[in-house]
Design an enzyme around this catalytic site. Sequence first.
Site, PDB file in Angstrom:
ATOM      1  N   SER A   1       0.824  -1.201   0.000  1.00 49.59           N
ATOM      2  CA  SER A   1       0.000   0.000   0.000  1.00 49.59           C
ATOM      3  C   SER A   1       0.860   1.255   0.000  1.00 49.59           C
ATOM      4  O   SER A   1       1.970   1.272   0.533  1.00 49.59           O
ATOM      5  CB  SER A   1      -0.893   0.003   1.250  1.00 49.59           C
ATOM      6  OG  SER A   1      -1.579   1.227   1.379  1.00 49.59           O
TER       7      SER A   1
ATOM      8  N   TYR B   1      -2.414   5.569  -4.059  1.00 46.91           N
ATOM      9  CA  TYR B   1      -3.448   6.568  -3.860  1.00 46.91           C
ATOM     10  C   TYR B   1      -3.008   7.829  -4.596  1.00 46.91           C
ATOM     11  O   TYR B   1      -1.846   8.231  -4.506  1.00 46.91           O
ATOM     12  CB  TYR B   1      -3.635   6.887  -2.374  1.00 46.91           C
ATOM     13  CG  TYR B   1      -4.404   5.846  -1.606  1.00 46.91           C
ATOM     14  CD1 TYR B   1      -5.734   5.579  -1.909  1.00 46.91           C
ATOM     15  CD2 TYR B   1      -3.815   5.133  -0.563  1.00 46.91           C
ATOM     16  CE1 TYR B   1      -6.457   4.631  -1.199  1.00 46.91           C
ATOM     17  CE2 TYR B   1      -4.523   4.190   0.153  1.00 46.91           C
ATOM     18  CZ  TYR B   1      -5.846   3.938  -0.163  1.00 46.91           C
ATOM     19  OH  TYR B   1      -6.566   2.998   0.528  1.00 46.91           O
TER      20      TYR B   1
ATOM     21  N   THR C   1      -5.970   2.903  -6.710  1.00 50.77           N
ATOM     22  CA  THR C   1      -7.258   2.860  -6.031  1.00 50.77           C
ATOM     23  C   THR C   1      -8.081   4.064  -6.456  1.00 50.77           C
ATOM     24  O   THR C   1      -7.627   5.206  -6.333  1.00 50.77           O
ATOM     25  CB  THR C   1      -7.068   2.846  -4.506  1.00 50.77           C
ATOM     26  OG1 THR C   1      -6.413   1.624  -4.134  1.00 50.77           O
ATOM     27  CG2 THR C   1      -8.404   2.926  -3.782  1.00 50.77           C
TER      28      THR C   1
ATOM     29  N   LYS D   1      -8.450  -0.340  -8.964  1.00 54.79           N
ATOM     30  CA  LYS D   1      -9.160  -1.000  -7.865  1.00 54.79           C
ATOM     31  C   LYS D   1     -10.291  -0.105  -7.373  1.00 54.79           C
ATOM     32  O   LYS D   1     -10.073   1.049  -7.028  1.00 54.79           O
ATOM     33  CB  LYS D   1      -8.200  -1.290  -6.711  1.00 54.79           C
ATOM     34  CG  LYS D   1      -8.857  -1.951  -5.504  1.00 54.79           C
ATOM     35  CD  LYS D   1      -7.819  -2.269  -4.439  1.00 54.79           C
ATOM     36  CE  LYS D   1      -8.452  -2.917  -3.218  1.00 54.79           C
ATOM     37  NZ  LYS D   1      -9.216  -1.931  -2.400  1.00 54.79           N
TER      38      LYS D   1
ATOM     39  N   HIS E   1     -14.190  -1.633  -1.484  1.00 49.49           N
ATOM     40  CA  HIS E   1     -13.226  -1.319  -0.421  1.00 49.49           C
ATOM     41  C   HIS E   1     -13.584  -2.046   0.870  1.00 49.49           C
ATOM     42  O   HIS E   1     -13.367  -1.533   1.977  1.00 49.49           O
ATOM     43  CB  HIS E   1     -13.161   0.191  -0.189  1.00 49.49           C
ATOM     44  CG  HIS E   1     -11.782   0.696   0.102  1.00 49.49           C
ATOM     45  ND1 HIS E   1     -10.943   1.198  -0.864  1.00 49.49           N
ATOM     46  CD2 HIS E   1     -11.080   0.754   1.250  1.00 49.49           C
ATOM     47  CE1 HIS E   1      -9.797   1.564  -0.316  1.00 49.49           C
ATOM     48  NE2 HIS E   1      -9.853   1.297   0.981  1.00 49.49           N
TER      49      HIS E   1
END
Length: 369
Positions: free
Chosen positions: A112, A134, A160, A241, A265
């Site tokens: 992540s 992100y 994402t 995603k 999510h």
Amino acid sequence: MRADGAEDLHCLADVERAAAAVLPTAVRDFVAGGSGAEVTRDANRAALDRVFVVPRVLRDVSRCATGTTLLGRPARLPLAVAPVAYQRLVHPEGELAAARAAQAAGVPFTASTLSSVPVERLTAVGGSVWFQLYWLREPGRSLDLVRRAEDAGAEAIMLTVDVPWMGRRLRDVRNRFALPDHVRAAHLAAGPTAAHRPPPSGASGAASALDAHTEATFSPALTWSSVAALRERTRLPLVLKGILAAEDARRAVECGVDAVVVSNHGGRQLDGALPSVDALPEVVAASAGGCEILLDSGVRSGTDVLRALALGASGVLVGRPALWGLAVGGEGGVRRVLDLLAAEFRDALGLAGCADVAAARELRTVRRA
């Protein structure tokens, strides 16, 4: 993980209970919780349980091959470990232990943006590492992270797309959840992150510290033009995603993405959003074979993996269960989770009359209310 402890963990529900017994309440709620009234979080599981597979018989299943390819690379299971933030919350080694477990299991591990261990240490483990991105308020910083992941040896970029800001997670609000001093976002700052700060003045009780951090850091201006810019920037496989709408799946294919993850999510963003597995068939149809389709949100067994394949997915992502295993036994606990999923999937595959993953994609399913 000690052998005697592993013997007591026969399914992922056992691992979840064991993790709940050792985690502090606020951390347990951070991992388990969803947004709002947690309607979507709970609906993910209920929707999967409404999918029934029609097995085939009189087929030779003396050998059941669980291997496949994901994003063009071999994997021992049609499964990848999902991106989950701040894993050192549940174990001192955090993502490093989980990445080692994924490498041993022969499945990809997704690092992540909010990983508490830097991507360079995770790729050094030697397994297949994907990097989840992100989109930040400063687009240049986002592209710098992509370059960093590429230089570290990541094999894919997963953007994402369903987090313009963090959904309102009432468990975290009530717990006034904030990161402890030893946990930080390794890719966003050299020292403690803004996530350590309390909610903004005047907002007491209205947001958690992590809400404030993500609102200050993530860009709500992420659009298809951002996806196009990212596609142009990286030669790595690009994954989006957070897709639930057929229209967005078609647009993703037009943008040249390599895969989409059908995901809400884990019920942590829009409460009331469609369960991921209910969106899966329309996304598969809309993509028309133009990209791979992965299912995320609520996967808890090898049977769920079989269900996803039968509905047209290439594979699944598994998030919270990896955290449970990490909390219970570090690397050994995550290995136990992945071993259980592997054993359950092989069992489901054979009992459904499928000798391999390709045969599972030909199965028929029936939905029951």
